[in-house]
Motif scaffolding. Structure first.
Motif, PDB file in Angstrom:
ATOM      1  N   PRO A 183       0.881  -1.139  -0.091  1.00 19.03           N
ATOM      2  CA  PRO A 183       0.096  -0.044  -0.082  1.00 19.03           C
ATOM      3  C   PRO A 183       0.872   1.357   0.083  1.00 19.03           C
ATOM      4  CG  PRO A 183       0.378  -0.894   1.926  1.00 19.03           C
ATOM      5  CD  PRO A 183       0.979  -1.971   1.237  1.00 19.03           C
ATOM      6  N   VAL A 184       0.309   2.210  -0.305  1.00 11.06           N
ATOM      7  CA  VAL A 184       0.800   3.651  -0.106  1.00 11.06           C
ATOM      8  C   VAL A 184       0.929   4.083   1.327  1.00 11.06           C
ATOM      9  CG1 VAL A 184       1.087   6.167  -1.068  1.00 11.06           C
ATOM     10  CG2 VAL A 184       0.319   4.357  -2.383  1.00 11.06           C
ATOM     11  N   VAL A 185       1.874   4.387   1.822  1.00  7.18           N
ATOM     12  CA  VAL A 185       2.042   5.194   3.129  1.00  7.18           C
ATOM     13  C   VAL A 185       2.454   6.637   3.396  1.00  7.18           C
ATOM     14  CG1 VAL A 185       2.702   2.660   4.028  1.00  7.18           C
ATOM     15  CG2 VAL A 185       4.280   4.491   3.381  1.00  7.18           C
ATOM     16  N   MET A 186       2.237   7.190   4.193  1.00  7.21           N
ATOM     17  CA  MET A 186       2.332   8.508   4.342  1.00  7.21           C
ATOM     18  C   MET A 186       3.612   8.854   3.720  1.00  7.21           C
ATOM     19  SD  MET A 186       1.137  11.190   7.318  1.00  7.21           S
ATOM     20  CE  MET A 186       2.455  10.445   8.461  1.00  7.21           C
ATOM     21  N   GLU A 187       4.790   8.379   4.302  1.00  2.25           N
ATOM     22  CA  GLU A 187       6.006   8.769   3.918  1.00  2.25           C
ATOM     23  C   GLU A 187       6.280   8.680   2.484  1.00  2.25           C
ATOM     24  OE1 GLU A 187       5.132   6.705   6.313  1.00  2.25           O
ATOM     25  OE2 GLU A 187       5.823   7.934   8.002  1.00  2.25           O
ATOM     26  N   ASP A 188       5.425   7.907   1.804  1.00  2.00           N
ATOM     27  CA  ASP A 188       5.720   7.727   0.083  1.00  2.00           C
ATOM     28  C   ASP A 188       5.322   9.138  -0.583  1.00  2.00           C
ATOM     29  OD1 ASP A 188       6.393   5.017   0.325  1.00  2.00           O
ATOM     30  OD2 ASP A 188       4.243   4.441   0.251  1.00  2.00           O
ATOM     31  N   LEU A 189       4.536   9.944   0.267  1.00  2.00           N
ATOM     32  CA  LEU A 189       4.315  11.339  -0.302  1.00  2.00           C
ATOM     33  C   LEU A 189       5.484  11.946  -0.333  1.00  2.00           C
ATOM     34  CD1 LEU A 189       0.697  12.052   0.986  1.00  2.00           C
ATOM     35  CD2 LEU A 189       1.202  10.936  -0.829  1.00  2.00           C
ATOM     36  N   GLY A 190       6.352  12.041   0.083  1.00  2.00           N
ATOM     37  CA  GLY A 190       7.875  12.728  -0.079  1.00  2.00           C
ATOM     38  C   GLY A 190       8.567  12.064  -1.074  1.00  2.00           C
ATOM     39  N   ARG A 191       8.373  10.819  -1.427  1.00  2.53           N
ATOM     40  CA  ARG A 191       9.118  10.048  -2.628  1.00  2.53           C
ATOM     41  C   ARG A 191       8.559  10.461  -4.192  1.00  2.53           C
ATOM     42  NH1 ARG A 191      10.220   7.007   2.229  1.00  2.53           N
ATOM     43  NH2 ARG A 191       8.605   5.690   1.732  1.00  2.53           N
ATOM     44  N   LEU A 192       7.051  10.140  -3.960  1.00  5.66           N
ATOM     45  CA  LEU A 192       6.383  10.016  -5.367  1.00  5.66           C
ATOM     46  C   LEU A 192       6.442  11.630  -5.909  1.00  5.66           C
ATOM     47  CD1 LEU A 192       3.194   8.192  -4.178  1.00  5.66           C
ATOM     48  CD2 LEU A 192       5.171   7.276  -5.516  1.00  5.66           C
ATOM     49  N   PRO A 193       6.409  11.378  -7.488  1.00  7.13           N
ATOM     50  CA  PRO A 193       6.572  12.533  -8.294  1.00  7.13           C
ATOM     51  C   PRO A 193       5.187  13.386  -8.265  1.00  7.13           C
ATOM     52  CG  PRO A 193       6.280  10.700  -9.571  1.00  7.13           C
ATOM     53  CD  PRO A 193       6.652  10.344  -8.284  1.00  7.13           C
ATOM     54  N   VAL A 194       5.209  14.583  -7.811  1.00  6.30           N
ATOM     55  CA  VAL A 194       3.977  15.324  -7.726  1.00  6.30           C
ATOM     56  C   VAL A 194       3.495  16.411  -8.733  1.00  6.30           C
ATOM     57  CG1 VAL A 194       2.532  16.964  -5.877  1.00  6.30           C
ATOM     58  CG2 VAL A 194       4.039  14.937  -5.024  1.00  6.30           C
ATOM     59  N   ILE A 195       2.360  16.344  -9.207  1.00  7.91           N
ATOM     60  CA  ILE A 195       2.015  17.433 -10.098  1.00  7.91           C
ATOM     61  C   ILE A 195       1.306  18.618  -9.146  1.00  7.91           C
ATOM     62  CG2 ILE A 195       0.417  18.045 -11.880  1.00  7.91           C
ATOM     63  CD1 ILE A 195       2.739  15.920 -12.519  1.00  7.91           C
ATOM     64  N   ALA A 230      -3.471  20.290 -13.666  1.00  4.17           N
ATOM     65  CA  ALA A 230      -2.766  19.373 -12.825  1.00  4.17           C
ATOM     66  C   ALA A 230      -3.623  17.982 -13.003  1.00  4.17           C
ATOM     67  CB  ALA A 230      -3.118  19.843 -11.209  1.00  4.17           C
ATOM     68  N   LYS A 231      -4.850  17.864 -12.976  1.00  5.02           N
ATOM     69  CA  LYS A 231      -5.532  16.589 -13.170  1.00  5.02           C
ATOM     70  C   LYS A 231      -5.135  16.021 -14.420  1.00  5.02           C
ATOM     71  CE  LYS A 231      -9.670  18.021 -12.836  1.00  5.02           C
ATOM     72  NZ  LYS A 231     -11.180  18.038 -12.932  1.00  5.02           N
ATOM     73  N   ALA A 232      -5.258  16.872 -15.501  1.00  6.28           N
ATOM     74  CA  ALA A 232      -4.570  16.468 -16.795  1.00  6.28           C
ATOM     75  C   ALA A 232      -3.146  15.598 -16.962  1.00  6.28           C
ATOM     76  CB  ALA A 232      -4.655  17.624 -17.796  1.00  6.28           C
ATOM     77  N   ALA A 245     -11.688  17.315  -3.493  1.00  6.32           N
ATOM     78  CA  ALA A 245     -12.523  16.346  -3.977  1.00  6.32           C
ATOM     79  C   ALA A 245     -13.684  16.762  -5.051  1.00  6.32           C
ATOM     80  CB  ALA A 245     -13.493  15.907  -2.876  1.00  6.32           C
ATOM     81  N   SER A 246     -14.107  17.994  -4.905  1.00  2.00           N
ATOM     82  CA  SER A 246     -15.010  18.587  -5.690  1.00  2.00           C
ATOM     83  C   SER A 246     -14.467  18.585  -7.392  1.00  2.00           C
ATOM     84  CB  SER A 246     -15.329  20.056  -5.391  1.00  2.00           C
ATOM     85  OG  SER A 246     -14.190  20.954  -5.159  1.00  2.00           O
ATOM     86  N   ALA A 247     -13.249  19.239  -7.327  1.00  2.00           N
ATOM     87  CA  ALA A 247     -12.538  19.115  -8.686  1.00  2.00           C
ATOM     88  C   ALA A 247     -12.359  17.638  -9.396  1.00  2.00           C
ATOM     89  CB  ALA A 247     -11.127  19.989  -8.549  1.00  2.00           C
ATOM     90  N   ALA A 248     -12.252  16.758  -8.425  1.00  2.00           N
ATOM     91  CA  ALA A 248     -11.737  15.281  -9.190  1.00  2.00           C
ATOM     92  C   ALA A 248     -13.032  14.550  -9.130  1.00  2.00           C
ATOM     93  CB  ALA A 248     -10.804  14.721  -7.940  1.00  2.00           C
ATOM     94  N   ARG A 249     -14.311  14.943  -8.454  1.00  8.09           N
ATOM     95  CA  ARG A 249     -15.415  14.138  -8.621  1.00  8.09           C
ATOM     96  C   ARG A 249     -15.753  13.323  -9.991  1.00  8.09           C
ATOM     97  NH1 ARG A 249     -20.802  15.030  -9.699  1.00  8.09           N
ATOM     98  NH2 ARG A 249     -20.124  17.406  -9.611  1.00  8.09           N
ATOM     99  N   ARG A 250     -15.768  14.270 -10.986  1.00  2.21           N
ATOM    100  CA  ARG A 250     -16.218  13.848 -12.179  1.00  2.21           C
ATOM    101  C   ARG A 250     -15.334  12.802 -12.853  1.00  2.21           C
ATOM    102  NH1 ARG A 250     -19.654  17.938 -15.369  1.00  2.21           N
ATOM    103  NH2 ARG A 250     -20.843  17.595 -13.459  1.00  2.21           N
ATOM    104  N   ASP A 251     -14.041  13.178 -12.834  1.00  2.00           N
ATOM    105  CA  ASP A 251     -12.951  12.345 -13.252  1.00  2.00           C
ATOM    106  C   ASP A 251     -12.556  11.116 -12.713  1.00  2.00           C
ATOM    107  OD1 ASP A 251     -11.199  14.526 -15.089  1.00  2.00           O
ATOM    108  OD2 ASP A 251     -11.979  15.506 -13.105  1.00  2.00           O
ATOM    109  N   LEU A 252     -13.052  10.947 -11.364  1.00  2.00           N
ATOM    110  CA  LEU A 252     -13.232   9.844 -10.643  1.00  2.00           C
ATOM    111  C   LEU A 252     -14.226   8.793 -11.234  1.00  2.00           C
ATOM    112  CD1 LEU A 252     -12.363  10.989  -6.997  1.00  2.00           C
ATOM    113  CD2 LEU A 252     -10.791   9.637  -8.510  1.00  2.00           C
ATOM    114  N   LYS A 256     -11.314   8.476 -15.339  1.00  2.00           N
ATOM    115  CA  LYS A 256      -9.903   8.945 -15.854  1.00  2.00           C
ATOM    116  C   LYS A 256      -8.787   9.212 -14.698  1.00  2.00           C
ATOM    117  CE  LYS A 256     -12.434  12.249 -19.003  1.00  2.00           C
ATOM    118  NZ  LYS A 256     -12.723  13.486 -19.405  1.00  2.00           N
ATOM    119  N   LEU A 257      -9.153   9.132 -13.674  1.00  2.00           N
ATOM    120  CA  LEU A 257      -8.440   9.382 -12.181  1.00  2.00           C
ATOM    121  C   LEU A 257      -8.712   8.376 -11.290  1.00  2.00           C
ATOM    122  CD1 LEU A 257      -8.244  13.165 -11.922  1.00  2.00           C
ATOM    123  CD2 LEU A 257      -6.309  11.789 -12.794  1.00  2.00           C
ATOM    124  N   VAL A 258      -8.090   7.832 -10.293  1.00  2.00           N
ATOM    125  CA  VAL A 258      -8.169   6.934  -9.145  1.00  2.00           C
ATOM    126  C   VAL A 258      -7.574   7.579  -7.973  1.00  2.00           C
ATOM    127  CG1 VAL A 258      -8.153   4.804 -10.555  1.00  2.00           C
ATOM    128  CG2 VAL A 258      -6.021   5.522  -9.639  1.00  2.00           C
TER     129      VAL A 258
END
Length: 320
Positions: A183-195, A230-232, A245-252, A256-258
């Motif tokens: 799974p993804v853990v909180m510390e991974d957020l400092g290692r994954l590429p972020v848009i 950013a979503k694109a 969440a309001s910006a991602a709702r439709r894409d989810l 298009k996104l997970v």
């Protein structure tokens, strides 16, 4: 004096239109001497003769023709004014101006105002989108009736009504181009590429502050000035994005996104609020929209920003 002058102009117009003092008196429910006095008083006020009386026939003088044209316009303006004011007394008609920050204007307002317009088709709606500080300023200057912002506002002249929480979601492509731990853990957020959202913006500062408080310093690969961009990029699999969440709702919903569920990550959310002037000077139509907004979110929970279920293969671990 103004009221008398208006009545004299109306009487004069009716004399011209009926061609007779007697018929004008009947139409206005006045005595003939009163009609004669009105016209005479108007001539005295203007200092010029308006009518030539040739027996029973009445002719306009050149000055009379000019005054008659103005009298018709003045009378119509008064009628229009009365109609406008009367319309402002009804919640079913009128103009309502809404100020909104861009995120709310793009993702929340369209459905909200479409529903309101269906219920009140004769109310005209105008929307002005601007940053939060400018939206507050527009409200204080009476340039908008209602403001919608993404954080509570504290101001002595403003009533702030919390509407719903808009949580920040971690999202990416269903098929990311980078290794995504399971799974993804909180510390991974400092290692994954972020848009990321653009540096210095209110949203970026809010997210960075929340993550830094958790000891997380994201590796921002790209920065954009809109959630759509950013979503694109995230949908192309180039990185993860932290979006409302309001910006991602439709894409989810469309796949298009997970959502990436992150173990140990506390809930990060902004509170969307409605701001109103405390002086209470709202037209019935504007007050009706304000109540409509209250009931929309307080009566139906947070359906407007509830994300779609995440894809199981990408979301193992505790909910964020």
């Amino acid at each position: 004096m103004a009221t008398m002058l208006l009545q004299h102009l109306i009487t004069f117009s009716r004399v011209v239109e009926t061609g007779s003092f007697t018929r004008a008196a009947q139409a206005l429910n006045l005595s003939q001497p009163s009609v004669t006095k009105h016209v005479s008083s108007l001539e005295a006020f203007l200092g010029i003769q308006l009518l030539d009386r040739d027996g029973k026939r009445i002719h306009l003088t050149p000055a009379g023709e000019a005054v008659y044209a103005y009298a018709k316009r003045i009378h119509q303006a008064v009628l229009d004014c009365q109609a406008t004011v009367q319309a402002m007394k009804s919640p079913d008609v009128g103009l309502v101006t809404v100020g909104s920050v861009h995120t709310i204007g793009l993702y929340t307002l369209p459905d909200l105002l479409a529903d309101f317009a269906r219920a009140y088709p004769h109310v005209r709606l105008m929307v002005k989108t601007a940053p939060m500080a400018q939206t507050l300023d527009l409200l204080l200057r009476h340039e908008i009736d209602i403001g919608l912002v993404t954080a509570p506002v504290s101001h002595e002249r403003v009533e702030c009504v919390p509407l719903y929480e808009d949580p920040v979601l971690v999202v990416t492509s269903p098929e990311p181009r980078f290794p995504l731990p399971h799974p993804v853990v909180m510390e991974d957020l400092g290692r994954l590429p972020v848009i990321g959202y653009q540096r210095g913006s209110r949203y970026r500062s809010f997210v960075d502050s929340a993550l830094e408080g958790l000891g997380i310093h994201p590796q921002v690969l790209m920065e954009f000035d809109s959630h759509e961009a950013a979503k694109a990029m995230a949908a192309l699999g180039l990185g993860i994005a932290l979006v409302p969440a309001s910006a991602a709702r439709r894409d989810l919903e469309e796949g298009k996104l997970v959502e990436v569920r992150v173990q140990g990550l506390p809930r990060i959310a902004r509170t969307t609020c409605m701001i109103l002037r405390r002086d209470g000077r709202l037209s019935p139509a504007a007050a009706n929209l304000a109540q409509f907004i209250r009931e929309r979110f307080h009566g139906h929970g947070q359906a407007a920003v509830r994300p779609a279920p995440a894809e199981p293969a990408r979301t193992r671990g505790a909910a964020g």
